[in-house]
Scaffold this motif. Structure first.
Motif, PDB file in Angstrom:
ATOM      1  N   LYS A 110      40.405   5.755  16.047  1.00  0.00           N
ATOM      2  CA  LYS A 110      40.861   5.017  14.873  1.00  0.00           C
ATOM      3  C   LYS A 110      41.738   3.834  15.270  1.00  0.00           C
ATOM      4  O   LYS A 110      41.584   2.725  14.752  1.00  0.00           O
ATOM      5  N   TRP A 111      42.652   4.065  16.215  1.00  0.00           N
ATOM      6  CA  TRP A 111      43.533   2.990  16.675  1.00  0.00           C
ATOM      7  C   TRP A 111      42.752   1.828  17.281  1.00  0.00           C
ATOM      8  O   TRP A 111      42.966   0.673  16.941  1.00  0.00           O
ATOM      9  N   ASP A 112      41.846   2.160  18.190  1.00  0.00           N
ATOM     10  CA  ASP A 112      41.125   1.088  18.873  1.00  0.00           C
ATOM     11  C   ASP A 112      40.068   0.438  17.981  1.00  0.00           C
ATOM     12  O   ASP A 112      39.737  -0.739  18.164  1.00  0.00           O
ATOM     13  N   THR A 148      42.180  10.109  16.490  1.00  0.00           N
ATOM     14  CA  THR A 148      43.222   9.114  16.223  1.00  0.00           C
ATOM     15  C   THR A 148      43.120   7.944  17.191  1.00  0.00           C
ATOM     16  O   THR A 148      43.292   6.778  16.798  1.00  0.00           O
ATOM     17  N   LEU A 149      42.833   8.246  18.457  1.00  0.00           N
ATOM     18  CA  LEU A 149      42.685   7.182  19.448  1.00  0.00           C
ATOM     19  C   LEU A 149      41.529   6.254  19.074  1.00  0.00           C
ATOM     20  O   LEU A 149      41.633   5.031  19.204  1.00  0.00           O
ATOM     21  N   THR A 152      47.787  -3.674  16.577  1.00  0.00           N
ATOM     22  CA  THR A 152      48.494  -2.710  17.433  1.00  0.00           C
ATOM     23  C   THR A 152      49.835  -2.314  16.822  1.00  0.00           C
ATOM     24  O   THR A 152      50.277  -1.174  16.983  1.00  0.00           O
ATOM     25  N   ASN A 168      40.649  -0.165  14.877  1.00  0.00           N
ATOM     26  CA  ASN A 168      41.490  -1.099  14.131  1.00  0.00           C
ATOM     27  C   ASN A 168      41.788  -2.344  14.961  1.00  0.00           C
ATOM     28  O   ASN A 168      41.694  -3.479  14.467  1.00  0.00           O
ATOM     29  N   ALA A 169      42.116  -2.142  16.231  1.00  0.00           N
ATOM     30  CA  ALA A 169      42.412  -3.277  17.120  1.00  0.00           C
ATOM     31  C   ALA A 169      41.172  -4.144  17.342  1.00  0.00           C
ATOM     32  O   ALA A 169      41.242  -5.377  17.338  1.00  0.00           O
ATOM     33  N   GLU A 229      50.347  -2.001  13.640  1.00  0.00           N
ATOM     34  CA  GLU A 229      49.958  -1.020  12.624  1.00  0.00           C
ATOM     35  C   GLU A 229      49.644   0.327  13.263  1.00  0.00           C
ATOM     36  O   GLU A 229      49.998   1.386  12.719  1.00  0.00           O
ATOM     37  N   ASN A 230      48.998   0.292  14.424  1.00  0.00           N
ATOM     38  CA  ASN A 230      48.687   1.539  15.129  1.00  0.00           C
ATOM     39  C   ASN A 230      49.959   2.287  15.522  1.00  0.00           C
ATOM     40  O   ASN A 230      49.953   3.505  15.674  1.00  0.00           O
ATOM     41  N   ASN A 231      51.044   1.521  15.685  1.00  0.00           N
ATOM     42  CA  ASN A 231      52.319   2.125  16.062  1.00  0.00           C
ATOM     43  C   ASN A 231      53.163   2.523  14.849  1.00  0.00           C
ATOM     44  O   ASN A 231      54.347   2.809  14.983  1.00  0.00           O
ATOM     45  N   PRO A 243      43.955   4.132  24.870  1.00  0.00           N
ATOM     46  CA  PRO A 243      45.286   4.556  24.434  1.00  0.00           C
ATOM     47  C   PRO A 243      45.488   6.058  24.647  1.00  0.00           C
ATOM     48  O   PRO A 243      44.527   6.796  24.898  1.00  0.00           O
TER      49      PRO A 243
END
Length: 370
Positions: free
Chosen positions: A287-289, A284-285, A205, A291-292, A207-209, A277
């Motif tokens: 991609k973020w989740d 992008t959302l 998370t 990654n998490a 990294e997502n930020n 998110p």
């Protein structure tokens, strides 16, 4: 006057109508005679049930537990200690917790908490600026490291890591509590801290930020079992099949998520929309989740390898014995506890947990009906 053939035809029609009516009238009672689903509570060591728990959320979403005869409620309760407390108070049938807390419960409190499934390895790391001067653990000398709390479970592993590399944890490194969410990210950006000691999904998370991070990891960290499903010995004594069904649902969910991670994310969003998110476009959302979630999937896969690579969820006593030894050396416990005594002893337990068609689950995942 009706001919005999017509009479027979009319009689057949009446009989068919009568049978249809009887079937309609009796359908509901027959279904009601089916065995009702057993209510089950699982207390989870987390504050938010996000995409990082696919082995639990997917087991519920995909109906795997219902197939086993259980209506499961997932209860995020905070930390591992709080989860154990809920189970001891009979508010939960199972807990998903850090393995070290199970060891402490048995060693310090003589609580008969039993591991019925290993879902992850120790996935902590010290995250540092990828473009910064810290390239190895020795470069942490004189630096400040942010942690969730000063009592966080990763501290013992960090101290061991530092000592193995010639550093004194009491003198060479300072720890600062920075919590979770945005504060750790801001602490890194403002240079308040030069590293973050957290578990894998938390670092994802960060990294997502926007943080670009390198991860420093002790050579032995991934050899310790961590996130585990556990229950009380009394629960196993009453109904061994109970734990098998719960663990089997989680094993299926694990296979599903690993076969199609993106589908697992989309299913999670559908069933837990509040955890999706925001603040970016859909791609992008995702991609973020992804990654998490991948942080947990990597841990699930590593635990599978750690415990023999044949049975999902298997808890190998040798791996837990390794953890017990570490905790003794780190003075997290005062007396040893035999690892085998903490693990379910039901005959062929893990073989029964894995008694399902893995290929069929993988095919369902690839078809993705999200």
């Amino acid at each position: 006057m009706l001919l005999p053939r017509a009479i027979r035809k009319q009689a057949c029609v009446k009989t068919a109508v009568l049978l249809t009516t009887l079937l309609t009238l009796t359908a509901t009672p027959v279904l009601a005679q089916g065995k009702p689903l057993k209510k089950v509570n699982i207390a989870i060591a987390t504050a938010i049930l996000n995409v990082g728990y696919p082995m639990l959320t997917l087991a519920k979403t995909l109906g795997y537990w219902k197939e086993e005869g259980y209506d499961v409620e997932l209860m995020p309760v905070g930390g591992s200690l709080q989860a154990i407390q809920q189970m001891v108070a009979n508010n939960a049938d199972f807990v998903q917790v850090n393995a070290s807390v199970v060891v402490q419960a048995n060693s310090k409190n003589d609580l008969p908490v039993r591991i019925v499934m290993n879902n992850g390895v120790l996935d902590w790391s010290v995250a540092v600026d990828a473009d910064g001067p810290i390239k190895s653990v020795k470069d942490l000398k004189g630096k400040t490291i942010g942690v969730f709390t000063l009592a966080t479970g990763g501290t013992a592993y960090l101290n061991s890591f530092l000592r193995a590399n010639g550093l004194d944890p009491a003198k060479d490194v300072e720890l600062v509590a920075v919590g979770l969410g945005a504060p750790p990210v801001e602490a890194m950006r403002s240079k308040k801290v030069q590293g973050l000691l957290y578990w894998a999904s938390a670092i994802a998370t960060f990294e997502n930020n926007g943080l670009k991070l390198n991860k420093l990891v002790g050579d032995d960290w991934r050899s310790y079992p961590d996130y585990s499903l556990a229950t009380m010995q009394g629960t196993l004594d009453k109904d061994p099949a109970f734990a098998i069904g719960i663990a089997r649902g989680m094993a299926k969910a694990t296979v599903y998520a690993l076969a199609n991670p993106e589908c697992a994310v989309k299913l999670h969003w559908q069933n837990y929309p509040a955890t999706k998110p925001s603040g970016a476009d859909e791609a992008t959302l995702v991609k973020w989740d992804l990654n998490a979630q991948q942080a947990q999937l990597d841990s699930l896969a590593e635990a599978f390898k750690l415990n023999g690579g044949k049975l999902w969820g298997k808890a190998d006593p040798a791996a837990y014995e390794h953890l017990v030894k570490f905790m003794l050396d780190a003075k997290q416990i005062d007396k040893p506890v035999p690892a085998a005594s903490m693990i379910v002893k039901t005959p062929d337990f893990f073989e029964k947990v894995n008694a399902f068609d893995i290929k069929a689950v993988e095919a369902d995942a690839k078809a993705c009906k999200a």
